[in-house]
Scaffold this active site. Structure first.
Site, PDB file in Angstrom:
ATOM      1  N   ASP A  26      45.479 -32.886  28.289  1.00 50.06           N
ATOM      2  CA  ASP A  26      45.878 -32.317  29.594  1.00 50.06           C
ATOM      3  C   ASP A  26      44.900 -32.563  30.740  1.00 50.06           C
ATOM      4  OD1 ASP A  26      47.794 -31.420  27.869  1.00 50.06           O
ATOM      5  OD2 ASP A  26      47.545 -29.289  28.288  1.00 50.06           O
ATOM      6  N   LYS A 131      54.260 -32.242  26.469  1.00 53.43           N
ATOM      7  CA  LYS A 131      54.457 -30.993  25.706  1.00 53.43           C
ATOM      8  C   LYS A 131      54.824 -29.857  26.651  1.00 53.43           C
ATOM      9  CE  LYS A 131      49.458 -30.067  25.780  1.00 53.43           C
ATOM     10  NZ  LYS A 131      49.322 -28.692  26.231  1.00 53.43           N
ATOM     11  N   VAL A 159      41.099 -30.308  28.543  1.00 51.99           N
ATOM     12  CA  VAL A 159      41.055 -28.978  29.154  1.00 51.99           C
ATOM     13  C   VAL A 159      42.300 -28.190  28.754  1.00 51.99           C
ATOM     14  CG1 VAL A 159      39.696 -29.791  31.107  1.00 51.99           C
ATOM     15  CG2 VAL A 159      42.180 -29.791  31.295  1.00 51.99           C
ATOM     16  N   CYS A 164      44.715 -24.747  25.999  1.00 51.08           N
ATOM     17  CA  CYS A 164      45.431 -25.826  25.309  1.00 51.08           C
ATOM     18  C   CYS A 164      44.579 -26.505  24.226  1.00 51.08           C
ATOM     19  CB  CYS A 164      45.936 -26.849  26.314  1.00 51.08           C
ATOM     20  SG  CYS A 164      47.255 -26.158  27.330  1.00 51.08           S
TER      21      CYS A 164
HETATM   22  N1  TIU Z   1      46.067 -27.311  29.399  1.00 53.32           N
HETATM   23  C1  TIU Z   1      45.798 -26.011  29.446  1.00 53.32           C
HETATM   24  O1  TIU Z   1      44.769 -25.536  28.994  1.00 53.32           O
HETATM   25  N2  TIU Z   1      46.743 -25.213  30.105  1.00 53.32           N
HETATM   26  C2  TIU Z   1      46.429 -24.020  30.711  1.00 53.32           C
HETATM   27  O2  TIU Z   1      47.306 -23.333  31.201  1.00 53.32           O
HETATM   28  N3  TIU Z   1      45.112 -23.697  30.765  1.00 53.32           N
HETATM   29  C3  TIU Z   1      44.558 -22.609  31.381  1.00 53.32           C
HETATM   30  O3  TIU Z   1      43.366 -22.387  31.198  1.00 53.32           O
HETATM   31  N4  TIU Z   1      45.288 -21.852  32.153  1.00 53.32           N
END
Ligand code: TIU
Length: 224
Positions: A26, A131, A159, A164
């Site tokens: 992500d 996803k 991240v 995630c």
């Molecule tokens: N990719 C991911 O971690 N999605 C999130 O929503 N992360 C947050 O920390 N909000």
């Protein structure tokens, strides 16, 4: 290719590069750039930038060695039919998934904000897994894709560490993969949550997997 031993916590970890993939989770504009989903949730998105250069270096090494590289993207169909109402309605109108923003509709597939950041753009032919949830195994063919290639070990970057990445590492553990987290290639919107998430992964003898650094990985990798 011989097995490699990487310094890690709680123990060194052995991988066979033939059966190892790099999973970059992500690294999207929606999470790293101002005006996207991350900011709509009230976060300071600049906190994630520290992961970009380490991920670049690991991506370069993985590509040089011919490792399977998988990029994931969180996002929803334009009609939001794959977005649970609970996820949609938890934040105020105007800052919700699907609402318009400076990078297009927030967290919607095909919008500019949904793309992976320019610095880490996938090469043609690299695998991109879209996803609808936090865990990259939920409603995707990631498991089949990895099992088809005999992948046993996953190097994790991306991240956010506590959202995630954490759920995906847990999902990988349940599906029989050895998960190895590259701590400097991962970031959270709060450094304490980053540290806590890493602590949980490596506690209890490595209950979810191992934690190491990009430097430890690059030191262990063959140089040519
Ligand atoms: N990719 C991911 O971690 N999605 C999130 O929503 N992360 C947050 O920390 N909000």
């Amino acid at each position: 290719m011989p097995a490699l031993i990487i310094e890690a916590e709680p123990t060194p970890v052995t991988i066979d590069l033939l059966f190892t993939a790099l999973v970059v989770i992500d690294m999207q504009k929606d999470f790293l750039y101002p005006g996207g989903y991350g900011e709509s949730l009230g976060n300071d998105v600049s906190l994630l930038r520290r992961a970009i250069q380490p991920v670049r270096r690991v991506l370069q090494a993985a590509r040089r060695l011919g490792l399977l590289v998988v990029h994931t993207r969180e996002g929803h169909l334009p009609d939001l039919s794959d977005c649970p109402q609970t996820k949609l309605l938890r934040w105020p109108e105007g800052r919700r998934i699907g609402d318009p923003g400076p990078m297009g509709r927030i967290l919607v597939r095909g919008e500019p904000g949904h793309a992976i950041i320019d610095e880490l753009a996938p090469l043609p032919g690299e695998t991109v897994v879209d996803k609808p949830g936090k865990c990259a195994f939920y409603c995707t063919d990631l498991d089949q894709l990895l099992k088809r290639r005999g992948i046993q070990s996953l190097l994790f970057a991306g991240v956010t560490t506590d959202v995630c990445c954490g759920t995906t590492i847990s999902g990988a553990n349940d599906r029989g993969y050895n998960g190895i987290v590259l701590s400097d290639c991962m970031a959270a919107y709060d450094p304490r949550r980053h540290a806590s998430a890493l602590e949980i992964i490596k506690a209890q003898g490595g209950i979810f997997g191992w934690v190491t650094t990009s430097e430890n990985l690059l030191t262990a990798l063959p140089k040519s």
